[in-house]
Design an enzyme around this catalytic site. Structure first.
Site, PDB file in Angstrom:
ATOM      1  CB  CYS A   1      -0.891  -0.079   1.417  1.00 55.50           C
ATOM      2  SG  CYS A   1      -1.803  -1.704   1.345  1.00 55.50           S
TER       3      CYS A   1
ATOM      4  CB  CYS B   1      10.966  -4.572   2.340  1.00 56.18           C
ATOM      5  SG  CYS B   1      10.655  -5.498   0.934  1.00 56.18           S
TER       6      CYS B   1
ATOM      7  CB  CYS C   1       6.986 -11.615   1.644  1.00 55.20           C
ATOM      8  SG  CYS C   1       6.894  -9.860   2.960  1.00 55.20           S
TER       9      CYS C   1
ATOM     10  CB  CYS D   1      13.634  -8.200   5.351  1.00 56.83           C
ATOM     11  SG  CYS D   1      12.829  -9.590   5.480  1.00 56.83           S
TER      12      CYS D   1
ATOM     13  CB  CYS E   1      11.425 -13.400  -0.263  1.00 62.24           C
ATOM     14  SG  CYS E   1      12.316 -11.700  -0.672  1.00 62.24           S
TER      15      CYS E   1
END
EC number: 2.4.2.14
Length: 566
Positions: free
Chosen positions: A91, A327, A473, A524, A527
Site C-alpha cells: 500500500c 524490505c 512474505c 530483510c 523471501c
C-alpha cells in the site's frame, strides 16, 4: 540514516518551528491490559449508523456505487498471467499538516504512489470545524476523486491511502483510511504493512467485546488505541503499537494532530519532507514529495513516533531499538526508480544489480532488452557493463494498467500478449538477453520466452536482477505460498528448462549483500532465505482451487511452532 540512528526509550525530542530542540521529561510507563471497550463508535457504517457527523465529530462520505449502478465490471474482475510473476505491492500512505490545499496535495501525492496499490483510494481531512471528513472508493485515485469531491474535503491537514490488500478482502469497507469515533474524539489511520499477530489480537479484542466492521488488520490498531488508558494521545498510539508484531508504517490524524509511526524493524518505508510554506509531509516514497514540491528531510526512523501539531514536530521512541530489517524488494521492484528509499537511490541500486549480473553471468549476445517497466533500469546496467546495446524489444501497454496487483484471477490466458508486444525488428535473428526483476511462479517467464522466439529471436537468455524467491512474505507483500514459488521447488537448471530459455541466471545473494556493504544487516531477506525477523504465527497455504491465501481472516492456516521450514 535509519540504520545508524538510535533513540532513548525514555526521552522525547521536540523540534520547534525554528528548528531549535530541547528534551522533554521522561514519560511514565503504563500497563497494557486488554480492557473491555465501554462505548466505541468504530468505523460507522453509512447504512446502519446515525448521521456520521453526529458520531464523535466524524463525517464520512463513501464513494461506492449506488445500488442502481452496474457493478459487474469492477477493477477486481480483471487479472492476467503477469500477476503470477510479481510479488504485489502492499500500500501507499500520505500525511500532510499545515497547508490549506491539504486534500489536493494528498490527491496528487497518492497519484505518485499509485504503483503501490490500485484497488482503492481514500483521503481523510480535518475541517475548520474540527470534523474528520472521509472519502474512499474502489479503483484508481483518478476514478475515486474529482474536483467536486475534493471540494468536500477542506482543511489544513489530511491523510491518504492507496490500497492493495494483503489482509482483508477486496471490498469498499476495507478501503482506507479508516475513521473511528471513541471516548476522546475521532481518529483516522492509513497503514502500509501487515501484522503477523493480527488474528490473535482480533480474537482477544472480540472476546472482550470489540465489534469489527472490516476484515482488515488495520482496524485492530484503532481498537487498541480506543481501549488504551495511556496519556497523552501519542502514548495511546505507542501503547497500541507495542502490542503489534510485523510491519507497519502508519499515519494518523485527529482533530488537532498528525502522527506518523514506523515499526521498530522499519520493514516498510516512510519519509518526511516539508513544503516551502512550512507544511509537513509524510509519504511512503520520496517520489510523492517531489510531485507536490516538498523537500525531503529524512526517514521516519524505525520505532519512531512523530507528532505534528501547532507547536511543531515532536519525536518519540516507540519501543527499544531493534536492528532495522528494511524490505530489500523496495529496491528490487516495489518503489519507483526516482525514489530515495532507506537512504539509497532506487535507480542506482537497480542499475548496479544489472551491472553485477553482466559481470557474474555474462553470455554472448547481440542485444539486451528488459521486461518493462520494472526490469528497465537493471537492463540498462547490464547493457552498460557488457558493452552490448540496449534496445526496446518489448513494448508494454500502459492502458491495461498494473493489473497484476489486483487479486482476482479470472482471466489468465491473454495476460502477457495483452501487456507486452515484441518488436520483431529488434529480435529477429538475434541472441537476446532479457532482464527482469524477479521470477515467482515462472509461468509468465515461460510465456515471454515463447513470445520472443515467435518474434524471431535466435537465442533467449534470461537474467534476473534478484536472488531466487524461496519463501513467502508476511510483512505487507502479497506473495504466493512457498509451495507455489518455483525457486523453492526447482533448481536454477530445472527452472531454465521449465521456462524454455537458453540460459538463466539470478543475482547472487552474497553479491547483493556485498553491494549493500555495511548496511547489509539492515535489510530483510526473508523471501530469499526463509529467515524471518518476526516469526509468522500462520503460514500461507495453497487453496484447493489453485489460489493462495494471504488474508488474515478468511481461509485456513497451518500453525508453525519451531521456526520456518521451507
Amino acid at each position: 540514516m535509519a540504520a545508524t540512528t538510535s533513540f532513548s526509550s525514555s526521552l522525547s525530542l521536540i523540534t520547534k518551528p525554528n528548528n531549535s530542540s530541547y528534551t522533554n521529561q521522561p514519560l511514565p510507563l503504563f500497563p497494557k491490559p486488554f480492557l473491555k471497550p465501554p462505548h466505541l463508535s468504530l468505523l460507522p457504517s453509512p447504512l446502519s449508523s446515525p448521521p456520521p457527523s453526529l458520531i464523535h465529530g466524524v463525517s464520512s462520505y463513501f464513494s461506492s456505487p449506488s445500488p442502481s449502478e452496474d457493478n459487474s465490471h469492477t477493477p477486481f474482475d480483471y487479472h492476467n498471467d503477469e500477476d503470477d510473476e510479481k510479488p504485489r505491492e502492499e500500500c501507499g500512505v500520505v500525511g500532510i499538516y499545515g497547508d490549506p490545499e491539504a486534500s489536493r496535495l494528498c490527491y496528487l501525492a497518492l497519484h505518485a504512489l499509485q504503483h503501490r496499490g490500485q484497488e482503492g483510494a481514500g483521503i481523510v481531512t480535518v475541517s475548520p470545524e474540527k470534523v474528520l471528513q472521509t472519502i474512499t472508493g474502489v479503483g484508481l485515485v483518478s476514478e475515486v476523486f474529482n474536483e467536486s469531491k475534493l471540494d468536500q474535503l477542506p482543511g489544513e491537514f489530511a491523510i491518504g491511502h492507496v490500497r492493495y490488500s494483503t489482509a482483508g478482502a477486496s471490498m469498499l469497507k476495507n478501503v482506507q483510511p479508516f475513521v473511528a469515533g471513541y471516548r476522546f474524539g475521532s481518529i483516522g489511520v492509513a497503514h502500509n504493512g501487515n501484522l503477523v499477530n493480527y488474528k490473535t489480537l482480533r480474537a482477544m479484542l472480540e472476546e472482550n467485546g470489540s465489534i469489527f466492521n472490516t476484515s482488515s488488520d488495520t482496524e485492530v490498531v484503532l481498537h487498541l488505541i480506543a481501549i488504551s488508558k495511556a496519556r497523552p494521545f501519542f502514548m495511546r498510539i505507542i501503547d497500541a503499537c507495542e502490542k503489534l508484531q510485523g510491519a507497519y508504517s502508519m499515519v494518523f490524524v485527529t482533530e488537532d494532530k498528525l502522527v506518523a509511526v514506523r515499526d521498530p524493524y522499519g520493514f516498510r518505508p516512510l519519509v518526511m519532507g516539508r513544503r516551502s510554506n512550512g507544511a509537513v509531509v509524510f509519504a511512503s516514497e520520496t517520489c510523492a514529495l517531489d510531485l507536490i514540491e516538498a523537500t525531503y528531510e529524512r526517514e521516519v526512523y524505525p520505532g519512531e513516533v512523530l507528532v505534528v501539531d501547532k507547536d511543531g514536530v515532536k519525536s518519540q521512541c516507540l519501543m527499544p531499538k531493534f536492528e532495522p530489517k528494511q524490505c530489500i524488494f523496495e529496491h528490487i521492484y516495489f518503489s519507483l526508480p526516482n525514489s530515495i528509499v532507506f537512504g539509497r537511490s532506487v535507480y542506482e541500486s537497480r542499475h548496479v544489480f544489472g551491472e553485477i549480473l553482466a559481470t557474474e553471468s555474462p553470455v554472448e549476445c547481440d542485444v539486451v532488452i528488459a521486461v518493462p517497466d520494472s526490469g528497465v533500469v537493471a537492463a540498462l546496467g547490464y547493457a552498460a557493463k557488457s558493452g552490448v546495446p540496449f534496445q526496446q524489444g518489448l513494448i508494454r501497454s500502459h492502458y491495461v494498467g498494473r493489473t497484476f496487483i489486483e487479486p482476482s484471477q479470472k482471466i489468465r490466458d491473454f495476460g502477457v500478449k495483452l501487456k507486452l508486444s515484441p518488436v520483431r525488428g529488434v529480435l529477429e535473428g538475434k541472441r537476446v538477453v532479457v532482464v527482469d526483476d524477479s521470477i515467482v511462479r515462472g509461468t509468465t517467464s515461460s510465456k515471454i520466452v515463447r513470445l520472443l522466439r515467435e518474434a524471431g529471436a535466435k537465442e533467449v537468455h534470461m537474467r534476473i536482477a534478484s536472488p531466487p524467491i524461496v519463501a513467502s512474505c508476511y510483512y505487507g507483500v502479497d506473495t504466493p505460498s512457498s509451495e507455489e514459488l518455483i525457486s523453492n521447488r526447482l533448481s536454477v537448471e530445472e527452472i531454465n528448462e521449465f521456462i524454455g530459455s537458453d540460459s538463466l541466471a539470478f543475482l547472487s545473494f552474497d553479491t547483493l549483500k556485498k553491494h549493500l556493504g555495511k548496511d547489509s544487516k539492515s535489510f530483510c531477506y526473508a523471501c530469499f532465505t526463509g529467515d524471518y525477523p518476526v516469526k509468522p504465527t500462520e503460514v500461507k497455504v495453497k487453496r484447493g482451487g489453485g489460489d493462495f491465501i494471504d488474508d488474515g481472516l478468511v481461509g485456513s492456516f497451518e500453525n508453525i511452532e519451531a521456526g520456518w521450514v521451507r
